[in-house]
Design a protein around this motif. Structure first.
Motif, mmCIF file in Angstrom:
data_model
loop_
_atom_site.group_PDB
_atom_site.id
_atom_site.type_symbol
_atom_site.label_atom_id
_atom_site.label_comp_id
_atom_site.label_asym_id
_atom_site.label_seq_id
_atom_site.Cartn_x
_atom_site.Cartn_y
_atom_site.Cartn_z
ATOM 1 N N LEU A 85 5.231 -3.545 -6.669
ATOM 2 C CA LEU A 85 5.021 -2.415 -5.765
ATOM 3 C C LEU A 85 6.196 -2.230 -4.809
ATOM 4 O O LEU A 85 6.617 -1.103 -4.527
ATOM 5 C CB LEU A 85 3.719 -2.608 -4.979
ATOM 6 C CG LEU A 85 2.426 -2.418 -5.779
ATOM 7 C CD1 LEU A 85 1.223 -2.861 -4.960
ATOM 8 C CD2 LEU A 85 2.263 -0.965 -6.214
ATOM 9 N N GLN A 86 6.744 -3.341 -4.325
ATOM 10 C CA GLN A 86 7.877 -3.234 -3.411
ATOM 11 C C GLN A 86 9.124 -2.723 -4.122
ATOM 12 O O GLN A 86 9.889 -1.937 -3.561
ATOM 13 C CB GLN A 86 8.150 -4.582 -2.747
ATOM 14 C CG GLN A 86 7.071 -4.982 -1.753
ATOM 15 C CD GLN A 86 7.453 -6.182 -0.911
ATOM 16 O OE1 GLN A 86 8.560 -6.705 -0.994
ATOM 17 N NE2 GLN A 86 6.531 -6.643 -0.085
ATOM 18 N N GLU A 87 9.340 -3.159 -5.359
ATOM 19 C CA GLU A 87 10.486 -2.657 -6.112
ATOM 20 C C GLU A 87 10.286 -1.202 -6.519
ATOM 21 O O GLU A 87 11.229 -0.425 -6.564
ATOM 22 C CB GLU A 87 10.748 -3.525 -7.348
ATOM 23 C CG GLU A 87 11.478 -4.798 -7.048
ATOM 24 C CD GLU A 87 12.731 -4.581 -6.211
ATOM 25 O OE1 GLU A 87 13.549 -3.693 -6.546
ATOM 26 O OE2 GLU A 87 12.900 -5.283 -5.206
ATOM 27 N N PHE A 88 9.048 -0.841 -6.813
ATOM 28 C CA PHE A 88 8.780 0.563 -7.107
ATOM 29 C C PHE A 88 9.088 1.420 -5.887
ATOM 30 O O PHE A 88 9.693 2.495 -6.003
ATOM 31 C CB PHE A 88 7.331 0.772 -7.530
ATOM 32 C CG PHE A 88 6.981 2.218 -7.667
ATOM 33 C CD1 PHE A 88 7.360 2.928 -8.793
ATOM 34 C CD2 PHE A 88 6.329 2.896 -6.642
ATOM 35 C CE1 PHE A 88 7.087 4.279 -8.899
ATOM 36 C CE2 PHE A 88 6.050 4.250 -6.753
ATOM 37 C CZ PHE A 88 6.424 4.937 -7.892
ATOM 38 N N LEU A 89 8.698 0.929 -4.702
ATOM 39 C CA LEU A 89 8.966 1.669 -3.469
ATOM 40 C C LEU A 89 10.474 1.776 -3.225
ATOM 41 O O LEU A 89 10.995 2.861 -2.946
ATOM 42 C CB LEU A 89 8.280 0.970 -2.297
ATOM 43 C CG LEU A 89 8.539 1.552 -0.895
ATOM 44 C CD1 LEU A 89 8.024 2.977 -0.801
ATOM 45 C CD2 LEU A 89 7.892 0.676 0.167
ATOM 46 N N ALA A 90 11.180 0.636 -3.344
ATOM 47 C CA ALA A 90 12.606 0.603 -3.025
ATOM 48 C C ALA A 90 13.452 1.316 -4.072
ATOM 49 O O ALA A 90 14.395 2.040 -3.729
ATOM 50 C CB ALA A 90 13.075 -0.847 -2.880
ATOM 51 N N ARG A 91 13.140 1.146 -5.363
ATOM 52 C CA ARG A 91 13.969 1.728 -6.427
ATOM 53 C C ARG A 91 13.443 3.094 -6.873
ATOM 54 O O ARG A 91 14.164 4.078 -6.867
ATOM 55 C CB ARG A 91 14.037 0.811 -7.653
ATOM 56 C CG ARG A 91 14.461 -0.603 -7.425
ATOM 57 C CD ARG A 91 15.688 -0.781 -6.594
ATOM 58 N NE ARG A 91 15.478 -1.970 -5.758
ATOM 59 C CZ ARG A 91 16.052 -2.174 -4.612
ATOM 60 N NH1 ARG A 91 16.887 -1.296 -4.118
ATOM 61 N NH2 ARG A 91 15.785 -3.267 -3.914
ATOM 62 N N LEU A 95 0.833 -1.203 0.000
ATOM 63 C CA LEU A 95 0.000 0.000 0.000
ATOM 64 C C LEU A 95 0.868 1.253 0.000
ATOM 65 O O LEU A 95 0.559 2.222 -0.711
ATOM 66 C CB LEU A 95 -0.916 -0.005 1.232
ATOM 67 C CG LEU A 95 -1.822 1.223 1.407
ATOM 68 C CD1 LEU A 95 -2.771 1.362 0.224
ATOM 69 C CD2 LEU A 95 -2.602 1.129 2.716
ATOM 70 N N LEU A 96 1.970 1.229 0.761
ATOM 71 C CA LEU A 96 2.869 2.381 0.776
ATOM 72 C C LEU A 96 3.465 2.608 -0.611
ATOM 73 O O LEU A 96 3.575 3.751 -1.070
ATOM 74 C CB LEU A 96 3.984 2.159 1.805
ATOM 75 C CG LEU A 96 5.042 3.269 1.925
ATOM 76 C CD1 LEU A 96 4.397 4.606 2.255
ATOM 77 C CD2 LEU A 96 6.088 2.902 2.975
ATOM 78 N N PHE A 125 3.484 5.884 -5.623
ATOM 79 C CA PHE A 125 3.269 5.952 -7.073
ATOM 80 C C PHE A 125 2.225 7.015 -7.414
ATOM 81 O O PHE A 125 2.430 7.837 -8.309
ATOM 82 C CB PHE A 125 2.827 4.593 -7.606
ATOM 83 C CG PHE A 125 2.544 4.587 -9.082
ATOM 84 C CD1 PHE A 125 3.577 4.532 -10.000
ATOM 85 C CD2 PHE A 125 1.243 4.639 -9.564
ATOM 86 C CE1 PHE A 125 3.332 4.539 -11.365
ATOM 87 C CE2 PHE A 125 0.978 4.644 -10.919
ATOM 88 C CZ PHE A 125 2.032 4.594 -11.823
ATOM 89 N N ILE A 126 1.099 6.993 -6.697
ATOM 90 C CA ILE A 126 0.032 7.970 -6.945
ATOM 91 C C ILE A 126 0.538 9.388 -6.655
ATOM 92 O O ILE A 126 0.266 10.324 -7.421
ATOM 93 C CB ILE A 126 -1.209 7.642 -6.091
ATOM 94 C CG1 ILE A 126 -1.830 6.316 -6.544
ATOM 95 C CG2 ILE A 126 -2.244 8.767 -6.176
ATOM 96 C CD1 ILE A 126 -2.939 5.818 -5.632
#
Length: 348
Positions: free
Chosen positions: A262-268, A177-178, A183-184
């Motif tokens: 989603l986790q890779e988007f958050l981390a990278r 969710l984070l 992303f949004i």
């Protein structure tokens, strides 16, 4: 001799103005261009070498309402003739190209108001302005990540204090969710584009092929790891289970496709890219990878210390890959395959 000196002075001035890297425009009091050097002609999209006296600045650029501030800034030199005006203004060329110009305007009073002129210098600072905006947006995004991380840790503490009232998988969903919130936020409230956060169509084939090679090596290494563990401590695995247990591939690992993304988007995209953009450290790429991996590991605190260590190591490897490829697709593939292979080999 006096006429010759004036001619030479005029030629000297035009030569100096011509060779300047900044744009220079000279207007008469009726608003027509008396002189325009090459950099200014390029910005204003005026053919170099034509009779500038036939071009009125107001007539040429006032049709576009986006240039009202640009024109108003020039007029300040007439309203306040004794001052030098310095500022930055947005300008849209006739072809639609947008500039941010750092401008200086001054009123050059000659004999009689009709012969007086307005001298304008302009420097194209568009890229510098875009970079400044990106830095601000990256700082804001990273701040949101830190706020989200704090809320996650508070939720984890409440979860422990209340006796773990719900399965830990819901805390993992909180990480997803984070990532979605970040992303949004980036897409709706910043100037950052998809390419700025690692979603790039270019070199996609090369990226996928490289990632597939890494996935194949990962598959072999994890298999070899299981063989060693079976020799060292056979009790780690249930007797009678197949070496690769396909029955463990449940709907969870179908959903894991989005979880890994989603986790890779958050981390990278949310942490590593923005840290690399805003940090001033000498080895900023390595610093961004290290900090992103620490944060990624902390967000897996609900799964235990060993899992956190594994998440940190995986994040470092994926961070290095992302730094090389500059593309989220490749690290997403490797992340997903790592988690799935770990389950099929019964290592996770």
């Amino acid at each position: 001799m006096e006429l010759e000196a004036n001619v030479n002075n005029d030629q000297f001035e035009k030569r100096v103005l011509r060779d300047l890297s900044s744009g220079v425009i000279v207007l008469n009091t009726s608003g027509s261009i008396v002189y325009c050097n090459k950099p200014a002609c390029k910005i204003l999209e005026i053919p170099d070498g034509i009779d500038k006296m036939n071009i009125g600045v107001n007539e040429k650029f006032s049709e576009n309402k986006d240039n009202d501030d640009f024109l108003e800034f020039i007029l300040q030199s007439i309203y306040k003739k004794d001052e030098v005006h310095v500022g930055s203004r947005r300008f849209v060329s006739p072809s639609g190209k947008e500039y941010m110009l750092k401008m200086t305007t001054s009123y050059l009073k000659l004999e009689g108001d009709e012969s007086s002129q307005i001298v304008i210098t302009m420097e194209d600072v568009t890229e510098e302005e875009k970079l400044k905006i990106k830095l601000n947006d990256s700082s804001a995004t990273f701040s949101i990540v830190l706020v989200g991380m704090c809320f996650f840790l508070i939720l984890f503490a409440i979860w422990l204090y209340t006796g773990k009232p719900f399965p830990r998988k819901y805390l993992t969903k909180g990480i997803d969710l984070l990532g979605l919130i970040i992303f949004i936020f980036i897409m709706c409230f910043t100037s950052l584009k998809l390419k700025d956060i690692g979603i790039k169509p270019n070199k996609l084939k090369e990226t996928i092929l490289t990632s597939l090679v890494i996935v194949a090596v990962l598959f072999i290494l994890m298999g070899a790891t299981k063989l060693v563990l079976m020799k060292v401590n056979p009790s780690m695995f249930k007797p009678g289970n197949p070496f690769i247990d396909l029955s463990r591939f449940t709907m969870h690992y179908v959903e894991y496709i989005s979880t890994a993304l989603l986790q890779e988007f958050l981390a990278r995209g949310g942490i590593q890219s923005n840290l690399k953009r805003i940090t001033t450290a000498k080895h900023k790429s390595a610093m961004a990878i290290f900090l992103a991996s620490i944060i990624f590991a902390v967000l897996h605190i609900h799964l235990g210390l060993v899992y956190m260590a594994g998440a940190c190591i995986l994040s470092v490897v994926l961070g290095i890959l992302y730094n090389k490829q500059d593309n989220l697709i490749g690290v997403w593939m490797v992340h997903y395959c790592f988690g799935t292979f770990g389950a099929l080999y019964s290592l996770i």
